[in-house]
Design a protein around this motif. Structure first.
Motif, PDB file in Angstrom:
ATOM      1  N   ASN A 216      95.878 -82.979  55.369  1.00  0.00           N
ATOM      2  CA  ASN A 216      94.712 -83.815  55.659  1.00  0.00           C
ATOM      3  C   ASN A 216      94.429 -84.813  54.532  1.00  0.00           C
ATOM      4  OD1 ASN A 216      94.056 -81.639  53.981  1.00  0.00           O
ATOM      5  ND2 ASN A 216      91.891 -81.761  54.527  1.00  0.00           N
ATOM      6  N   GLU A 217      95.155 -84.704  53.424  1.00  0.00           N
ATOM      7  CA  GLU A 217      95.016 -85.634  52.298  1.00  0.00           C
ATOM      8  C   GLU A 217      96.158 -86.646  52.342  1.00  0.00           C
ATOM      9  OE1 GLU A 217      94.372 -84.101  48.376  1.00  0.00           O
ATOM     10  OE2 GLU A 217      93.660 -82.191  49.172  1.00  0.00           O
ATOM     11  N   PRO A 218      96.013 -87.764  51.632  1.00  0.00           N
ATOM     12  CA  PRO A 218      97.147 -88.693  51.518  1.00  0.00           C
ATOM     13  C   PRO A 218      98.350 -87.987  50.882  1.00  0.00           C
ATOM     14  CG  PRO A 218      95.136 -89.726  50.732  1.00  0.00           C
ATOM     15  CD  PRO A 218      94.817 -88.266  50.960  1.00  0.00           C
TER      16      PRO A 218
ATOM     17  N   LYS B  39      98.688 -83.455  39.773  1.00  0.00           N
ATOM     18  CA  LYS B  39      98.736 -83.898  41.164  1.00  0.00           C
ATOM     19  C   LYS B  39      98.968 -85.404  41.142  1.00  0.00           C
ATOM     20  CE  LYS B  39      95.817 -83.952  45.318  1.00  0.00           C
ATOM     21  NZ  LYS B  39      94.532 -83.459  45.865  1.00  0.00           N
TER      22      LYS B  39
ATOM     23  N   SER C 107     100.473 -88.567  58.855  1.00  0.00           N
ATOM     24  CA  SER C 107      99.551 -87.875  57.946  1.00  0.00           C
ATOM     25  C   SER C 107      99.338 -88.635  56.644  1.00  0.00           C
ATOM     26  CB  SER C 107     100.067 -86.469  57.630  1.00  0.00           C
ATOM     27  OG  SER C 107     101.238 -86.543  56.849  1.00  0.00           O
ATOM     28  N   ARG C 108     100.130 -89.664  56.413  1.00  0.00           N
ATOM     29  CA  ARG C 108      99.984 -90.420  55.160  1.00  0.00           C
ATOM     30  C   ARG C 108      98.741 -91.233  55.223  1.00  0.00           C
ATOM     31  NH1 ARG C 108     105.390 -93.357  53.413  1.00  0.00           N
ATOM     32  NH2 ARG C 108     106.776 -92.202  54.704  1.00  0.00           N
TER      33      ARG C 108
ATOM     34  N   GLU D 108      97.676 -79.017  52.931  1.00  0.00           N
ATOM     35  CA  GLU D 108      97.055 -80.240  52.425  1.00  0.00           C
ATOM     36  C   GLU D 108      97.452 -81.500  53.202  1.00  0.00           C
ATOM     37  OE1 GLU D 108      96.008 -79.356  47.832  1.00  0.00           O
ATOM     38  OE2 GLU D 108      97.986 -80.203  48.205  1.00  0.00           O
TER      39      GLU D 108
ATOM     40  N   HIS E   4     101.007 -86.599  48.611  1.00  0.00           N
ATOM     41  CA  HIS E   4     100.978 -86.333  47.186  1.00  0.00           C
ATOM     42  C   HIS E   4     101.835 -85.110  46.885  1.00  0.00           C
ATOM     43  CE1 HIS E   4      97.940 -83.581  48.745  1.00  0.00           C
ATOM     44  NE2 HIS E   4      98.210 -82.816  47.676  1.00  0.00           N
TER      45      HIS E   4
ATOM     46  N   TRP F 207      99.658 -88.901  43.470  1.00  0.00           N
ATOM     47  CA  TRP F 207      99.675 -89.589  44.760  1.00  0.00           C
ATOM     48  C   TRP F 207     101.022 -90.300  44.914  1.00  0.00           C
ATOM     49  CZ3 TRP F 207      96.020 -87.570  47.353  1.00  0.00           C
ATOM     50  CH2 TRP F 207      94.748 -87.390  46.844  1.00  0.00           C
TER      51      TRP F 207
ATOM     52  N   ALA G 151      96.264 -87.972  40.198  1.00  0.00           N
ATOM     53  CA  ALA G 151      95.017 -87.593  40.861  1.00  0.00           C
ATOM     54  C   ALA G 151      94.297 -86.501  40.085  1.00  0.00           C
ATOM     55  CB  ALA G 151      95.303 -87.124  42.283  1.00  0.00           C
TER      56      ALA G 151
END
Length: 81
Positions: free
Chosen positions: A20-22, A35, A80-81, A18, A24, A37, A44
């Motif tokens: 590719n996501e902010p 989930k 990545s953040r 994961e 979390h 953030w 989330a």
């Protein structure tokens, strides 16, 4: 899925795919998952936790936020953040 924190009944982790996501984390307890953030400590997603338990989870994540961000950056890289 690396586990970063275990505190009380909660396991705090992220999935290795994961990035590719902010930033979390997922918090698990007794079949329930939330989930959160890390940027703003917002929920989330929530699958089964009551509101009062989410407040406890947010406090837990807040208390370990620096550690969680270091783990995220160490795994995915700070960009990545």
């Amino acid at each position: 899925m690396p586990t970063i924190v275990r505190e009380g009944p909660y396991r705090v982790y992220f999935f290795s795919h994961e990035g590719n996501e902010p930033a979390h984390v997922h918090v698990y307890h007794d079949g329930k998952v939330a989930k959160i953030w890390l940027s703003n400590l917002a929920v989330a997603a929530n699958y089964g936790f009551a509101a009062h338990e989410l407040n406890t989870i947010i406090k837990l994540v807040r208390a370990h936020r620096d550690e969680l961000l270091r783990a995220w950056d160490g795994y995915f890289g700070p960009t990545s953040r």
